[in-house]
Design a protein around this motif. Structure first.
Motif, PDB file in Angstrom:
ATOM      1  N   THR A 107      -2.620   7.540  -3.563  1.00  0.00           N
ATOM      2  CA  THR A 107      -1.488   6.967  -4.295  1.00  0.00           C
ATOM      3  C   THR A 107      -0.974   7.987  -5.313  1.00  0.00           C
ATOM      4  OG1 THR A 107      -2.494   4.785  -4.090  1.00  0.00           O
ATOM      5  CG2 THR A 107      -0.761   5.040  -5.754  1.00  0.00           C
ATOM      6  N   ASP A 165     -12.895  12.668  -4.751  1.00  0.00           N
ATOM      7  CA  ASP A 165     -13.529  12.669  -3.429  1.00  0.00           C
ATOM      8  C   ASP A 165     -14.462  13.878  -3.340  1.00  0.00           C
ATOM      9  OD1 ASP A 165     -12.014  10.506  -2.667  1.00  0.00           O
ATOM     10  OD2 ASP A 165     -10.659  11.622  -1.360  1.00  0.00           O
ATOM     11  N   ARG A 174     -16.429   9.163  -1.552  1.00  0.00           N
ATOM     12  CA  ARG A 174     -15.972   9.142  -2.937  1.00  0.00           C
ATOM     13  C   ARG A 174     -17.124   9.660  -3.788  1.00  0.00           C
ATOM     14  NH1 ARG A 174     -11.116   9.104  -4.580  1.00  0.00           N
ATOM     15  NH2 ARG A 174     -11.647   8.048  -6.522  1.00  0.00           N
ATOM     16  N   ASP A 229      -5.571  13.228  11.689  1.00  0.00           N
ATOM     17  CA  ASP A 229      -5.923  12.677  10.387  1.00  0.00           C
ATOM     18  C   ASP A 229      -5.052  13.299   9.294  1.00  0.00           C
ATOM     19  OD1 ASP A 229      -7.270  11.121   8.600  1.00  0.00           O
ATOM     20  OD2 ASP A 229      -9.107  12.329   8.578  1.00  0.00           O
ATOM     21  N   THR A 230      -4.797  12.519   8.256  1.00  0.00           N
ATOM     22  CA  THR A 230      -4.057  13.018   7.092  1.00  0.00           C
ATOM     23  C   THR A 230      -4.759  12.517   5.833  1.00  0.00           C
ATOM     24  OG1 THR A 230      -2.655  11.048   6.908  1.00  0.00           O
ATOM     25  CG2 THR A 230      -1.843  12.828   8.320  1.00  0.00           C
ATOM     26  N   TRP A 272       0.896  -1.168   0.000  1.00  0.00           N
ATOM     27  CA  TRP A 272       0.000   0.000   0.000  1.00  0.00           C
ATOM     28  C   TRP A 272       0.925   1.205   0.000  1.00  0.00           C
ATOM     29  CZ3 TRP A 272      -3.082   2.105   4.805  1.00  0.00           C
ATOM     30  CH2 TRP A 272      -3.917   3.161   4.395  1.00  0.00           C
ATOM     31  N   LYS A 315      -9.976  -0.311   3.489  1.00  0.00           N
ATOM     32  CA  LYS A 315     -11.072   0.655   3.340  1.00  0.00           C
ATOM     33  C   LYS A 315     -12.385  -0.105   3.185  1.00  0.00           C
ATOM     34  CE  LYS A 315      -8.225   3.562   0.334  1.00  0.00           C
ATOM     35  NZ  LYS A 315      -7.367   4.377   1.124  1.00  0.00           N
TER      36      LYS A 315
HETATM   37  C1  6R9 Z   1      -3.028   7.163   1.127  1.00  0.00           C
HETATM   38  C2  6R9 Z   1      -4.180   6.428   0.544  1.00  0.00           C
HETATM   39  C3  6R9 Z   1      -6.909   7.252  -1.613  1.00  0.00           C
HETATM   40  C4  6R9 Z   1      -8.351   7.495  -1.185  1.00  0.00           C
HETATM   41  C5  6R9 Z   1      -8.763   8.946  -1.201  1.00  0.00           C
HETATM   42  C6  6R9 Z   1      -9.909   8.938  -0.196  1.00  0.00           C
HETATM   43  C7  6R9 Z   1      -9.446   7.938   0.839  1.00  0.00           C
HETATM   44  C8  6R9 Z   1      -7.432   8.720   2.158  1.00  0.00           C
HETATM   45  C9  6R9 Z   1      -8.394   9.782   3.785  1.00  0.00           C
HETATM   46  C10 6R9 Z   1      -9.394   9.286   2.922  1.00  0.00           C
HETATM   47  C11 6R9 Z   1     -11.030  10.226   4.233  1.00  0.00           C
HETATM   48  C12 6R9 Z   1      -8.809  10.528   4.930  1.00  0.00           C
HETATM   49  N1  6R9 Z   1      -8.756   8.621   1.936  1.00  0.00           N
HETATM   50  N2  6R9 Z   1      -7.195   9.409   3.277  1.00  0.00           N
HETATM   51  N3  6R9 Z   1     -10.702   9.505   3.150  1.00  0.00           N
HETATM   52  N4  6R9 Z   1     -10.142  10.720   5.110  1.00  0.00           N
HETATM   53  N5  6R9 Z   1      -7.929  11.020   5.810  1.00  0.00           N
HETATM   54  O1  6R9 Z   1      -5.108   6.062   1.224  1.00  0.00           O
HETATM   55  O2  6R9 Z   1      -4.100   6.198  -0.809  1.00  0.00           O
HETATM   56  O3  6R9 Z   1      -5.116   3.922  -1.176  1.00  0.00           O
HETATM   57  O4  6R9 Z   1      -4.714   5.539  -3.095  1.00  0.00           O
HETATM   58  O5  6R9 Z   1      -6.551   5.890  -1.416  1.00  0.00           O
HETATM   59  O6  6R9 Z   1      -8.533   7.081   0.169  1.00  0.00           O
HETATM   60  O7  6R9 Z   1     -11.077   8.489  -0.810  1.00  0.00           O
HETATM   61  O8  6R9 Z   1      -9.147   9.356  -2.489  1.00  0.00           O
HETATM   62  P1  6R9 Z   1      -5.095   5.322  -1.666  1.00  0.00           P
END
Ligand code: 6R9
Length: 559
Positions: free
Chosen positions: A353, A435, A450, A348-349, A252, A545
């Motif tokens: 990808t 998103d 999403r 939170d962050t 990941w 997820k």
């Molecule tokens: C690093 C990672 C990306 C998608 C992103 C969103 C979801 C990631 C989030 C979050 C809510 C957060 N996402 N961080 N949703 N709060 N703090 O996850 O990369 O696997 O490519 O997913 O994940 O929907 O567009 P990746």
């Protein structure tokens, strides 16, 4: 909305951001060799630099599993990486080649990645639990020629279906018909030439699975180091005395960027846990290694929460000072739980990808608004746009967009220019994440779902995240996934799939109570008309997820 004040923070980010000239990425870490020579190498910055700076005896990797524990100093890591790099070179790997890596969470996985990158190859880390088809799709897509794996994983590598594959290395001492990279490395010199590359040369490839079609290969260039270093410092708040643990596997993107590169760029001690999740095992790792900074995901926090506070109390976690989350919306309830049991907020962050590093975050120096992913970090500008690409009014729902570009933005989508362009539907200026979000008057961004997950019920737009978070506030609910179920009259109705905490049992009374709980706390139109209790929710294999798409499909197929 309750605002939580910042707890701490090693760096005065706001000052660094605004002091003197306004922050620009060019200002980051002028010591990267690029500033002197115009060339770089990620492995050099992660490993050799620290040895050259006299930090060779510091622990770089700390591996903990049920069976054993090992540590590697920066010097030991450098020697091993060099020896492996020499084997790869001798066996034909050249600059620009793809080297796939299919290994469990173990220092060998780090070493393999760093060795391949040292000689200018781009690495493709594959998730450890992948089955044959997932392995095949990825290597096949970019005609991968090299693979580093282990005997145990070989049965999941369909070599016959991968004509491009020239050489398969194993990390075991001897396996008939394969090159043992560890045995050959023992015969090699522990010194090795760094392949100096351009900022735009590829460093890694990660496949993302969109909602349709085969996974797409996202390629990043060495320039990601600028942002990965800086976010490691500002967002993870890493300083050299930290023992840092990112729970993600490098398959990941989180496990590559914030499990391998960012911590090594910042010269900290990285913990690697080999083995599966259990609340006991995880707490034990934190206690044993005295983890101070911990980066994980909501799904893991929810599992720890379900394991109960008594389990948590058996361990001494007093070394912990900073907790971060990524990958999914972080429910406010989980933040409150963490504050009770760890005495710390979860920060939170948000990133993807494709974005290569964090873009939106709760910096340790800023207030936290539970339910918000935070604000764009310095050097990043975000907006919420409507269907025409215009900014919506404060608080209105729209598409989350980032002003292009930033150092870690993907370099390309492998052999798919059209896909790359699809991230920029309004022209080069705005990158569209896919998103949906809202932004408040202070610039805090709230993830709503999403784009494909939005629910439209009787003309009202409902974000699944709000409803899920409300459900989680109820003591009975462990996890929740909310989707729109097709309905003749209303277009869609809100349907919730939940798992229950183990002291609760399903009953018509409980479900009715949950419905009115959401109705009272949120809004009548957001209350799920249907609630279904499951043993577990479907999740993505790599990052855990909740797969709302799967829940939705399940609902439209009878039985
Ligand atoms: C690093 C990672 C990306 C998608 C992103 C969103 C979801 C990631 C989030 C979050 C809510 C957060 N996402 N961080 N949703 N709060 N703090 O996850 O990369 O696997 O490519 O997913 O994940 O929907 O567009 P990746």
């Amino acid at each position: 909305m309750s605002i939580l004040p910042p707890l701490h923070g090693t760096y005065n980010v706001e000052k660094e951001w605004h002091e003197g000239e306004p922050f620009r990425w060019e200002r980051v870490h002028p010591e990267f060799t690029w500033y002197e020579t115009g060339k770089v190498n990620m492995t050099y910055e992660c490993v050799d630099r620290h040895v050259n700076d006299g930090k060779g005896e510091k622990t770089a990797l700390w591996y903990i599993s049920d069976a054993k524990e090992e540590t590697w100093t920066y010097r030991e890591l450098q020697s091993e990486v060099n020896a492996w790099a020499n084997v790869l070179r001798k066996r034909g790997v050249q600059k620009g080649d793809f080297v796939f890596i299919f290994l469990p969470k173990h220092p060998y996985c780090h070493i393999a990645m760093l060795a391949a990158v040292k000689i200018g190859a781009a690495v493709g880390p594959l998730f450890e639990a992948f089955m044959e088809e997932a392995v095949k799709d990825r290597i096949y897509d970019c005609d991968g020629e090299y693979l580093i794996t282990s005997e145990e994983f070989l049965e999941r590598v369909p070599e016959k279906e991968l004509p491009s594959l020239k050489t398969v290395f194993v990390t075991d001492k001897h396996v008939d018909g394969y090159i043992s990279i560890t045995s050959e490395a023992e015969e090699e010199s522990t010194e090795s030439e760094t392949e100096w590359v351009d900022l735009d040369d590829g460093v890694n490839i990660h496949y993302t699975s969109g909602s349709t079609g085969k996974p797409k290969g996202i390629i990043h260039a060495h320039r990601v180091m600028i942002q990965q270093y800086q976010t490691g410092r500002w967002v993870l708040d890493l300083k050299e005395t930290d023992v840092y643990w990112c729970t993600a596997h490098p398959g990941w993107v989180t496990g590559t960027v914030y499990g391998v590169f960012a911590p090594l760029l910042n010269g900290v001690t990285t913990v690697i846990h080999g083995g599966r999740f259990s609340a006991e095992a995880w707490y034990e790792v934190m206690e044993k290694a005295k983890v101070s900074v911990w980066y994980s995901a909501p799904t893991a926090f929810r599992m720890l929460k379900a394991a109960g506070e008594n389990t948590r109390k058996r361990y001494d976690l007093s070394s912990l000072r900073h907790i971060l989350s990524v990958g999914e919306p972080l429910n406010p309830e989980v933040i409150h739980w963490a504050f009770e049991v760890f005495g710390l907020r979860i920060h939170d962050t948000w990133w993807m990808t494709e974005t290569g590093a964090q873009l939106i975050a709760n910096l340790p120096t800023r207030d936290i608004k539970p339910g918000s992913m935070g604000r764009p970090i310095p050097g990043v500008q975000a907006a919420v746009l409507d269907e025409e690409g215009k900014e919506v009014a404060t608080g209105e729902l729209g598409h989350l967009a980032i002003r292009a570009d930033w150092p870690a933005l993907m370099k390309e989508v492998w052999k798919n220019e059209e896909k790359y362009r699809s991230y920029f539907p309004y022209g080069k200026e705005w990158y569209l994440a896919g998103d949906l979000a809202t932004m408040d008057e202070d610039g805090y961004i709230f993830f709503q779902g999403r784009s494909d997950d939005m629910i439209n019920s009787s003309g009202e737009r409902i974000g699944p995240f709000e409803v899920e978070s409300k459900l989680l506030e109820h003591g009975a609910v462990q996890e929740a996934g909310v989707v729109g179920k097709p309905d003749e009259i209303r277009g869609e109705i809100v349907k919730a799939f939940i798992t229950l905490n183990n002291t609760y049992e399903e009953s018509a009374y409980l479900l009715e109570e949950l419905r009115s709980f959401v109705k009272r706390g949120l809004a009548a139109h957001a209350a799920p008309r249907e609630i279904e209790v499951l043993d577990e929710l479907p999740k993505t294999q790599i990052s855990g997820k909740i797969l709302r798409r799967k829940l939705k499909e399940r609902d439209s197929t009878p039985g």
